[in-house]
Design a protein around this motif. Structure first.
Motif, PDB file in Angstrom:
ATOM      1  N   ILE A 285       1.627  11.406 -14.045  1.00 41.62           N
ATOM      2  CA  ILE A 285       1.843  11.886 -13.047  1.00 41.62           C
ATOM      3  C   ILE A 285       2.842  13.256 -13.062  1.00 41.62           C
ATOM      4  O   ILE A 285       2.504  14.231 -12.372  1.00 41.62           O
TER       5      ILE A 285
ATOM      6  N   ARG B  31       4.254   5.816  -5.292  1.00 46.50           N
ATOM      7  CA  ARG B  31       4.525   5.645  -6.755  1.00 46.50           C
ATOM      8  C   ARG B  31       3.638   6.444  -7.571  1.00 46.50           C
ATOM      9  O   ARG B  31       3.996   6.720  -8.790  1.00 46.50           O
ATOM     10  N   ASN B  32       2.322   6.088  -7.271  1.00 46.37           N
ATOM     11  CA  ASN B  32       1.361   6.380  -8.262  1.00 46.37           C
ATOM     12  C   ASN B  32       0.867   7.776  -8.107  1.00 46.37           C
ATOM     13  O   ASN B  32      -0.533   7.978  -8.576  1.00 46.37           O
ATOM     14  N   THR B  33       1.365   8.791  -7.178  1.00 49.16           N
ATOM     15  CA  THR B  33       0.839  10.126  -7.016  1.00 49.16           C
ATOM     16  C   THR B  33       1.838  11.009  -7.385  1.00 49.16           C
ATOM     17  O   THR B  33       3.140  10.511  -6.923  1.00 49.16           O
ATOM     18  N   PRO B  34       1.651  12.310  -7.873  1.00 50.97           N
ATOM     19  CA  PRO B  34       2.655  13.102  -8.162  1.00 50.97           C
ATOM     20  C   PRO B  34       3.594  13.415  -6.977  1.00 50.97           C
ATOM     21  O   PRO B  34       3.083  13.969  -5.876  1.00 50.97           O
TER      22      PRO B  34
ATOM     23  N   SER C 296       1.293  17.118 -13.470  1.00 50.52           N
ATOM     24  CA  SER C 296       0.958  18.189 -12.557  1.00 50.52           C
ATOM     25  C   SER C 296       2.203  19.184 -12.466  1.00 50.52           C
ATOM     26  O   SER C 296       1.806  20.318 -11.898  1.00 50.52           O
TER      27      SER C 296
ATOM     28  N   LEU D 164       0.760  -1.133   0.059  1.00 53.61           N
ATOM     29  CA  LEU D 164       0.055   0.029  -0.050  1.00 53.61           C
ATOM     30  C   LEU D 164       0.717   1.153  -0.005  1.00 53.61           C
ATOM     31  O   LEU D 164       0.772   2.025  -0.868  1.00 53.61           O
TER      32      LEU D 164
ATOM     33  N   LEU E 117      -6.009  -5.419   1.395  1.00 52.56           N
ATOM     34  CA  LEU E 117      -5.934  -4.248   0.574  1.00 52.56           C
ATOM     35  C   LEU E 117      -7.133  -3.548   0.207  1.00 52.56           C
ATOM     36  O   LEU E 117      -7.327  -2.394   0.170  1.00 52.56           O
TER      37      LEU E 117
ATOM     38  N   CYS F 281      -3.651   6.294 -12.312  1.00 52.34           N
ATOM     39  CA  CYS F 281      -2.277   5.805 -12.460  1.00 52.34           C
ATOM     40  C   CYS F 281      -2.116   4.149 -12.146  1.00 52.34           C
ATOM     41  O   CYS F 281      -1.455   3.341 -12.830  1.00 52.34           O
ATOM     42  N   TYR F 282      -2.650   3.934 -10.926  1.00 56.69           N
ATOM     43  CA  TYR F 282      -2.358   2.746 -10.158  1.00 56.69           C
ATOM     44  C   TYR F 282      -3.080   1.411 -11.271  1.00 56.69           C
ATOM     45  O   TYR F 282      -2.146   0.677 -11.395  1.00 56.69           O
TER      46      TYR F 282
ATOM     47  N   LEU G 219      -4.809  13.932  -4.613  1.00 59.17           N
ATOM     48  CA  LEU G 219      -3.949  12.897  -4.474  1.00 59.17           C
ATOM     49  C   LEU G 219      -4.713  11.397  -5.016  1.00 59.17           C
ATOM     50  O   LEU G 219      -4.034  10.610  -5.800  1.00 59.17           O
TER      51      LEU G 219
ATOM     52  N   PHE H  99      -5.307  11.230  -8.829  1.00 57.24           N
ATOM     53  CA  PHE H  99      -4.049  10.522  -9.678  1.00 57.24           C
ATOM     54  C   PHE H  99      -3.680   8.997  -9.500  1.00 57.24           C
ATOM     55  O   PHE H  99      -3.649   8.445 -10.186  1.00 57.24           O
ATOM     56  N   PHE H 100      -4.115   8.680  -8.111  1.00 56.64           N
ATOM     57  CA  PHE H 100      -4.013   7.261  -7.710  1.00 56.64           C
ATOM     58  C   PHE H 100      -4.875   6.412  -8.585  1.00 56.64           C
ATOM     59  O   PHE H 100      -4.481   5.569  -9.071  1.00 56.64           O
TER      60      PHE H 100
ATOM     61  N   GLU I 170       2.638   1.745  -3.459  1.00 56.43           N
ATOM     62  CA  GLU I 170       1.893   1.862  -4.604  1.00 56.43           C
ATOM     63  C   GLU I 170       1.239   3.427  -4.393  1.00 56.43           C
ATOM     64  O   GLU I 170       1.394   4.020  -5.323  1.00 56.43           O
ATOM     65  N   VAL I 171       1.082   3.878  -3.217  1.00 61.36           N
ATOM     66  CA  VAL I 171       0.399   5.182  -2.888  1.00 61.36           C
ATOM     67  C   VAL I 171       1.625   6.389  -3.434  1.00 61.36           C
ATOM     68  O   VAL I 171       1.315   7.060  -4.454  1.00 61.36           O
TER      69      VAL I 171
END
Lengths: 249, 238, 270
Positions: free
Chosen positions: C207, B66-69, C210, B60, C15, C251-252, C244, C247-248, B63-64
Motif C-alpha cells: 500500500i 484498510r487495503n487501499t492506499p 503508492s 466491506l 459480500l 492486498c486483501y 483503488l 490495490f484492493f 476492508e476497503v
C-alpha cells in the motif's frame, strides 16, 4: 406448581450434543432442598455440562429440567432466564471475577444492577459476606491482586450476594494451589451445614465424602450410580464406579 | 559530511511557515482522530448487534479502507468532493469559498481510513474479553445489553487501548500525505521552505525530527493513559 | 432440500454478492459498448498496469509497485532480522541503540522517510572500490524498506518473547548455549508466529509503494496522475476507482490469508 416431585431441582432424560459428540445421554437427577449433591467421574464424562444445563447456560437438546417453579428447558433468552439465575448461582473453576471491578464491587454489582436492590443495603450485605469468607480488609483490592484461593472465595461471596436458593460449584478447587484449597472447601462446608442447596462437581473425593448427602458417579454422559457417600465409596455396586474409585483413591 | 546548513532556521518567515504547518497538522490529526473514534465506536456497536447484513457491510467498509492506499483515498475524495462545487460564503470577506476544500477532503478521507482501523481495534478488544467472564456474568442474570455495558465494554476498552494507540499514531503519521493534495500542513510547509531556500535535505531532516518528536509524544501520552486505566494485577503477563 | 445458511455463510454470501454485482455491472456496461468513461479506463489499463501503452515491456505501472514491494520486503526482512535480534541482545550496548533506531523509524511517517532518503542518499556512492548508483527507484526502495524493517524487528521481538519462559529454562537446564537455544528451540517456535505479522507488513508495504510517486518513479499513481491530465474531468472518478481496485485486489487476499494463519497459530501458545 408444575413440579412433578417434591425436589427443588429435577432433571429428567436430559440429552445434549456438541456437534457429533453426545455429551449427555439422558441424565435424570433430583436434588432436594438443603441437600448437597456431589457429582464425580472421569474428565469428559459430562459433569460440568450437567451444571450448565441447570442454570440454562447451555440449552439442552431433549429432556426436562425444573428448578423450583422454573421449567428451564422451556426458557429461551437470557431475559427469560433472569428469574432463574436469581435463584441459581454458580461458582466457576477459573473464578471468572470481573477484572475491572474491586472485590467489593464484584460482590455487590449484580444484586444492584441485575436485581435492582438498594445499593446501601447490598453494600452492607457484601461486606458481611466478605467477612464470612474471611476476606475482610480486601474490599478495595482488585481481583488480579489476590491469590487464586482468595479470588475463589470472592466468587463464592459474589454467588451468595444474589441470595440464591441453589449454588452450583464447578470444580472450584481444580485450578488452586494445594495450600489455598482448604480455605475454599471450609467455606463450602459452612454453607452446606447452614442448609444451602449445593450441587458440586469435584475431584476432591475426601471432601465429597465428608460434605455431601449424596454422590453421583457419571461416566460417558450417564449417571451410573447414585448413593449416600458412605455407600458409594465403601460398597460401589457398578463395576465402572469400582474401577474409577480404585484409580483415584 | 553533507555540509548541512541550518542557518535559514533563524529567519522568522520560515519559522512562521513551519509553526503554521505544525498547527495545521495538529488540527488535521485532532479532527480526523475524533471522527475516526466515533466511526469506530458505531461500527463496533453495529457489529455487536449480530445482524448478518450489517456485519457484512461494516466488514466491506473496513476492508476497503484498510487495503487501499490512503494517498489514493485522499486524492479520490479531494477531486470528487471539490468537483461537486458546493460553496459557502466566507463570513469575513463575503467571498464564495468552496465548501469542500483540501483540508475538508483530507479530514473526510483520513476519518474514514482511521475509522476503519478503529472498528477493527474495538472489535478485537470485544472479542478478547474471555468467554468465561461473560459466562459468569450471564449466570448472575445479566441480560445482553447490561452484560455489554457493565462487563464486556469496560474490559474491552482496557484491552483495546494498545491497538488503539497504534491506530492513532498511524493516523497521525498518515496526515503527512495530505501535503499531496495541497493541505498546508507540516510536510507542505517543508516544501515551501526548500523551494525558497533550496535546502532540501535540511528541511526534510528537520521535518522528520519534528514528526518523530510529535508521534513519540503522542504514543507516550497514550501509554500513560493505558497505565492509568490498567486494572491492578490484570493483563500484565498472565 | 432446506438450505439454512449460518450467520457467517449469509454474511460471506452477501459480500461475494456485492463484489460479483459490481464486476457484472462493469462488464455488462463494457459489453454494451460501455459508457465513455469505462472505455477510457479500459483503453488505459495496460499503461496503468505495466507502464507501456501496449502492455509490454514492463517499465512501470502497478507491476512496478509489485516489484518495489518485493525488493523492499527483501531488504526489510534482512535488516529487520538484524535489528530484531539486536533488540533481544543481552548487552545494553547493542540493545539500546537498536531501540532508538527502531522507535525513530517506527514513529516517522513513511512519506517523510521516503523524502529524506531521496535527498540523503547520494546519486553515486563508492564503497570499497565498488560504485553504487542510486536511481530514484533504488532510493524509493530503500526509503520504503526502512520503516518496514523497523516494524519487522518489532514483529520478531514480539514473537520471540511470546515463546513461554519455561522453554528458556528447560533448554538452559539441558545445557544448551544461548545461540543454540535461539536456533534449536526459540526461533523454530517463534517463526510460525512471525509469518502472519510478516505478511501483514508486506500488505502494508505494498500500500505504501503508492507514496513512491513523490520520487517521480513511474509507478501507478504517477501514471494515473499524468493520464488524468490528458483525460476529461468526468472520467476522473472511474480512473481512481480502477486503481483503488487494483490495490484492493492485491492486498486483501494477503491480509485475509495472514488473518487465517494468525487464528491458526493463536491456539498453539504455551
Amino acid at each position: 406448581m408444575t413440579s412433578r416431585s417434591e425436589a427443588l431441582i429435577e432433571l429428567d432424560g436430559v440429552r445434549k450434543s456438541f456437534g457429533d459428540t453426545e455429551v449427555l445421554k439422558g441424565i435424570s437427577l433430583n436434588v432436594g432442598k438443603g441437600e448437597a449433591v456431589c457429582v464425580i467421574g472421569p474428565s469428559g464424562s459430562g459433569k460440568s455440562t450437567i451444571l450448565r444445563t441447570i442454570n440454562g447456560l447451555l440449552p439442552v437438546d431433549e429432556g426436562f429440567i425444573r428448578v423450583g417453579e422454573h421449567r428451564v428447558h422451556e426458557l429461551r433468552s437470557d431475559r427469560e432466564m433472569r428469574p432463574l439465575r436469581r435463584q441459581v448461582a454458580m461458582v466457576f473453576q477459573q473464578y471468572n471475577l470481573f477484572p475491572h471491578r474491586t472485590v467489593l464491587e464484584n460482590v455487590a454489582m449484580a444484586p444492584v444492577q441485575v436485581l435492582g436492590h438498594d445499593p446501601e443495603e447490598v453494600r452492607e450485605r457484601a461486606v458481611r459476606l466478605l467477612a464470612k469468607v474471611h476476606l475482610d480488609g480486601k474490599e478495595s483490592r482488585y481481583p488480579g491482586e489476590l491469590s487464586g484461593g482468595q479470588q475463589q472465595r470472592v466468587a463464592i461471596a459474589r454467588a451468595l450476594a444474589m441470595q440464591p436458593e441453589v449454588i452450583l460449584f464447578d470444580e472450584v478447587t481444580a485450578a488452586l494451589d494445594p495450600e489455598t484449597v482448604k480455605g475454599v472447601l471450609e467455606t463450602i462446608r459452612e454453607l452446606v451445614v447452614e442448609g444451602m442447596t449445593c450441587v458440586l462437581v469435584t475431584h476432591e473425593m475426601r471432601f465429597a465424602r465428608e460434605v455431601s448427602h449424596r454422590v453421583c458417579f457419571t461416566d460417558h454422559g450417564r449417571i451410573v450410580e447414585s448413593a449416600p457417600p458412605a455407600e458409594l465409596f465403601d460398597a460401589p455396586q457398578d463395576p465402572r464406579t469400582r474401577e474409577f474409585l480404585a484409580q483415584v483413591l | 559530511m553533507f555540509g548541512l546548513d541550518f542557518t535559514w532556521l533563524l529567519d522568522p518567515t520560515y519559522q512562521g511557515w513551519l509553526v503554521e504547518g505544525v498547527w495545521i497538522t495538529l488540527q488535521l490529526a485532532a479532527v480526523s482522530s475524533l471522527a475516526a473514534l466515533v466511526i469506530g465506536l458505531f461500527g463496533a456497536l453495529g457489529l455487536t448487534l449480530r445482524l448478518w447484513w450489517l456485519d457484512a457491510l461494516i466488514e466491506l467498509f473496513v476492508e476497503v479502507f484498510r487495503n487501499t492506499p490512503p494517498l489514493l483515498q485522499m486524492l479520490f475524495f479531494y477531486f470528487t468532493l471539490t468537483q461537486l462545487g458546493f460553496t459557502i460564503e466566507d463570513p469575513v470577506t463575503g467571498l464564495q469559498q468552496p465548501l469542500f476544500n483540501a483540508f475538508f477532503s483530507a479530514s473526510v478521507s483520513l476519518s474514514l481510513f482511521g475509522g476503519a482501523l478503529c472498528v477493527e481495534a474495538f472489535r478485537s478488544g470485544l472479542d478478547a474479553v474471555p468467554k468465561a467472564t461473560l459466562e459468569a456474568a450471564r449466570s448472575l442474570g445479566y441480560g445482553r445489553w447490561a452484560l455489554f455495558r457493565r462487563v464486556q465494554a469496560p474490559i474491552a476498552t482496557r484491552i483495546c487501548l494498545p491497538g488503539l494507540t497504534n491506530v492513532l499514531t498511524n493516523l497521525f503519521k498518515t496526515t503527512s500525505q495530505a501535503s499531496v493534495i495541497t493541505v498546508p500542513e507540516l510536510m507542505y510547509a517543508a516544501g515551501q521552505v526548500y523551494n525558497d531556500t533550496f535546502r532540501t535535505l535540511e528541511a526534510m531532516l528537520l521535518v522528520l525530527v519534528i514528526y518523530v518528536a510529535l508521534v513519540s509524544l503522542l504514543s507516550w501520552a497514550l501509554l500513560r493513559l493505558e497505565r492509568l486505566f490498567a486494572y491492578p494485577g490484570y493483563g500484565q503477563g498472565v | 432440500m432446506v438450505i439454512n445458511p449460518s450467520y457467517e455463510q449469509r454474511k460471506r454470501l452477501l459480500l461475494v454478492g456485492i463484489l460479483l454485482t459490481v464486476i457484472a455491472l462493469v462488464l455488462v456496461d463494457a459489453a454494451r459498448g460501455g459508457s465513455a468513461e469505462w472505455s477510457r479506463v479500459i483503453a488505459r489499463l495496460p499503461l496503468l498496469l505495466t507502464g507501456s501503452a501496449q502492455g509490454w515491456p514492463i517499465t512501470g505501472g502497478f507491476l512496478l509497485n509489485v516489484v518495489m514491494g518485493i525488493a523492499s520486503m527483501a531488504i526489510a526482512t534482512a535488516v529487520g532480522t538484524l535489528l530484531g535480534l539486536s533488540l533481544l541482545a543481552r548487552r545494553r550496548l547493542v540493545r539500546q541503540p537498536a531501540f532508538v533506531v527502531m522507535n525513530f523509524l517506527r514513529n516517522a511517517p513513511w512519506l517523510v522517510v521516503l523524502f529524506a532518503m531521496l535527498y540523503l542518499l547520494p546519486y553515486r556512492l563508492t564503497l570499497l572500490g565498488v560504485t553504487f548508483e542510486f536511481s530514484p527507484l533504488a532510493k524509493a526502495i530503500i526509503g520504503l524498506s526502512l520503516p518496514t524493517a523497523a516494524n519487522f524487528a518489532e514483529v520478531i521481538r514480539g514473537a520471540v518473547q511470546s515463546v513461554h519462559a519455561g522453554q528458556w529454562e528447560s533448554a538452559r537446564s539441558l545445557g544448551y548455549s544461548t545461540a543454540q537455544i535461539y536456533r534449536r528451540v526459540i526461533l523454530p517456535q517463534a517463526f510460525r508466529r512471525m509469518i502472519p505479522g510478516w505478511m501483514n507488513l508486506y500488505a502494508l508495504l505494498m500500500i505504501a509503494t503508492s507514496l513512491a510517486t513523490v520520487t517521480g518513479v513511474q509507478e501507478v499513481v504517477t501514471l494515473l496522475r499524468t493520464t488524468l491530465s490528458m483525460e476529461s474531468e468526468t472520467t476522473l472518478v472511474y480512473f481512481y476507482l480502477a486503481v483503488l481496485a487494483m490495490f484492493f485486489a492485491y492486498c486483501y487476499p494477503i491480509a485475509l490469508l495472514a488473518r487465517r494463519l494468525e487464528n491458526k497459530t493463536k491456539g498453539d501458545s504455551l
